[in-house]
Design an enzyme around this catalytic site. Structure first.
Site, mmCIF file in Angstrom:
data_model
loop_
_atom_site.group_PDB
_atom_site.id
_atom_site.type_symbol
_atom_site.label_atom_id
_atom_site.label_comp_id
_atom_site.label_asym_id
_atom_site.label_seq_id
_atom_site.Cartn_x
_atom_site.Cartn_y
_atom_site.Cartn_z
ATOM 1 N N ILE A 78 0.832 -1.202 0.000
ATOM 2 C CA ILE A 78 0.000 0.000 0.000
ATOM 3 C C ILE A 78 0.868 1.254 0.000
ATOM 4 O O ILE A 78 0.656 2.183 -0.785
ATOM 5 C CB ILE A 78 -0.953 -0.011 1.213
ATOM 6 C CG1 ILE A 78 -2.017 -1.099 1.034
ATOM 7 C CG2 ILE A 78 -1.608 1.358 1.405
ATOM 8 C CD1 ILE A 78 -2.825 -1.382 2.281
ATOM 9 N N PHE B 269 2.591 2.193 -3.373
ATOM 10 C CA PHE B 269 1.782 2.772 -4.447
ATOM 11 C C PHE B 269 1.053 4.050 -4.029
ATOM 12 O O PHE B 269 0.818 4.926 -4.860
ATOM 13 C CB PHE B 269 0.775 1.738 -4.968
ATOM 14 C CG PHE B 269 1.394 0.714 -5.869
ATOM 15 C CD1 PHE B 269 1.658 1.006 -7.200
ATOM 16 C CD2 PHE B 269 1.756 -0.530 -5.384
ATOM 17 C CE1 PHE B 269 2.254 0.072 -8.038
ATOM 18 C CE2 PHE B 269 2.353 -1.476 -6.203
ATOM 19 C CZ PHE B 269 2.604 -1.177 -7.533
ATOM 20 N N GLU B 270 0.695 4.157 -2.772
ATOM 21 C CA GLU B 270 -0.002 5.363 -2.324
ATOM 22 C C GLU B 270 0.956 6.543 -2.198
ATOM 23 O O GLU B 270 0.605 7.677 -2.501
ATOM 24 C CB GLU B 270 -0.697 5.115 -0.976
ATOM 25 C CG GLU B 270 -1.828 4.104 -1.015
ATOM 26 C CD GLU B 270 -3.055 4.608 -1.754
ATOM 27 O OE1 GLU B 270 -3.135 5.827 -2.032
ATOM 28 O OE2 GLU B 270 -3.930 3.778 -2.063
ATOM 29 N N GLY B 271 2.191 6.270 -1.728
ATOM 30 C CA GLY B 271 3.115 7.358 -1.467
ATOM 31 C C GLY B 271 2.651 8.161 -0.259
ATOM 32 O O GLY B 271 1.591 7.902 0.310
ATOM 33 N N ARG C 93 -0.058 -1.516 -10.065
ATOM 34 C CA ARG C 93 -0.498 -1.934 -8.734
ATOM 35 C C ARG C 93 -1.249 -3.254 -8.796
ATOM 36 O O ARG C 93 -1.030 -4.147 -7.970
ATOM 37 C CB ARG C 93 -1.376 -0.849 -8.109
ATOM 38 C CG ARG C 93 -1.860 -1.207 -6.699
ATOM 39 C CD ARG C 93 -2.472 -0.020 -6.004
ATOM 40 N NE ARG C 93 -2.876 -0.336 -4.635
ATOM 41 C CZ ARG C 93 -3.125 0.573 -3.707
ATOM 42 N NH1 ARG C 93 -3.018 1.858 -4.000
ATOM 43 N NH2 ARG C 93 -3.485 0.206 -2.491
#
Length: 348
Positions: A11, A14-16, A142
């Site tokens: 998570i 990909f979310e940063g 993702r």
């Protein structure tokens, strides 16, 4: 089931991390931190909001627990590997529990078609951009990562000498040696005690973390917990998730040390911007229960610019954390007794 570190790492990758709220490029939903859209107290994120890295970490922990609980409820009755579950938590975190609940993926999973369910992960690679639904490269990557995790065989949990905090982790211990609390025959009781002091540091109440060996106080370091604006000390039942207050009073279980880049590496990769390269997870053991989660002991990696934690025990320097590690390797104390004088801390 609970989400593991694999889900959290996926998570985060990909979310940063964004400390100022922004609009998601797809639906335009105000988002902050690691993809948080609603704060733990139920308030929606709005453009103009700003948070600290520590707050982002606690919001992430809350959200992951929430989505893990939602996925668990929807897949009840099905046996999943940890990797399969982690992949689904990451997917649900991104598409929402509502979309997950109505997905063909879930129908296939409930029907026993695990392979078909895994293939369905790849379907969720589109978003509406400028009014047109289209494949988004980031979503495609993702989904591929989530499917790869879904298909990966889950290894049984293993504890190695490099990660243990007890005597079996000492130099010369057999590699892969298992660990049992209280493995060393030492008369009396060995534990950690956390109490309040009258001192402060940058607006934070200084707490004394004491090492008790054989029933006697041997040494202590000064630490803190919570943010400077939320120095309210509570019992476990009264402490709420997302409050940013110090960890609540009571008994906590001390887990094994986790090193990001190997044993005794204090200069390695950070777990996240607010937590340094080493951390010690804690679990609340009473009395009663608490809503607080993701509480750990770690070096306050943001001490110079943004001191404080989201509720974890913040150790103020590498030297102090090294001292803490020395205590843990000495007698393997597994109990942390937090006593603020509120009357709820049990006797060791």
């Amino acid at each position: 089931m609970k989400a593991s570190k694999s889900a959290v790492d996926l998570i985060i990758s990909f979310e940063g991390l964004r400390l100022d709220a922004y609009r998601d490029p797809g639906p335009g939903t105000p988002t902050i931190g690691y993809g948080t859209t609603v704060y733990p107290n139920g308030t929606k994120v709005k453009v103009g909001d700003g948070i600290s890295a520590n707050e982002a970490s606690e919001f992430l922990a809350f959200d992951v627990d929430k989505f893990a609980a939602g996925v668990s409820a929807h897949v009840a009755g099905r046996t999943l590997t940890q990797n399969q579950f982690d992949a689904l938590v990451s997917l649900a975190y991104n598409i929402g529990l509502g979309a997950f609940a109505g997905s063909t993926l879930l129908k296939k999973l409930k029907g026993g078609d695990t392979a078909g369910a895994g293939a369905q992960i790849l379907v969720w690679n589109k978003a509406v951009v400028h009014g047109v639904k289209q494949v988004v490269p980031g979503l495609k990557r993702r989904r591929e990562a989530e499917r790869a995790l879904f298909l990966k065989k889950s290894a049984p949990p293993a504890t190695t000498a490099a990660t243990l905090i007890g005597p079996s982790a000492q130099p010369g211990a057999a590699a892969g040696a298992t660990h049992a609390p209280g493995a060393v025959a030492v008369p009396g009781k060995n534990y950690l005690l956390l109490t309040r002091t009258a001192g402060t540091d940058k607006g934070l109440t200084l707490l004394q973390l004491t090492y008790v060996k054989d029933g006697r106080s041997k040494a202590h370091i000064l630490v803190y917990s919570g943010t400077s604006r939320h120095q309210v000390f509570r019992k476990g039942a009264n402490s709420q998730m997302g409050s940013l207050e110090p960890l609540p009073e009571g008994r906590w279980f001390v887990h094994d040390i986790r090193w990001k880049d190997g044993r005794d590496n204090y200069t390695g990769t950070f777990f996240n911007p607010g937590i340094g390269p080493v951390t010690i997870p804690l679990d609340f053991k009473g009395p009663g229960a608490t809503a607080r989660a993701a509480i750990e002991m770690h070096i306050d990696a943001n001490r110079a610019s943004n001191p404080g934690t989201a509720g974890c025990v913040g150790v103020r320097s590498v030297a102090d954390f090294t001292t803490l590690v020395t205590w843990l390797r000495d007698t393997d104390p597994r109990g942390l007794f937090v006593d603020y004088g509120l009357g709820s801390c049990p006797n060791p």
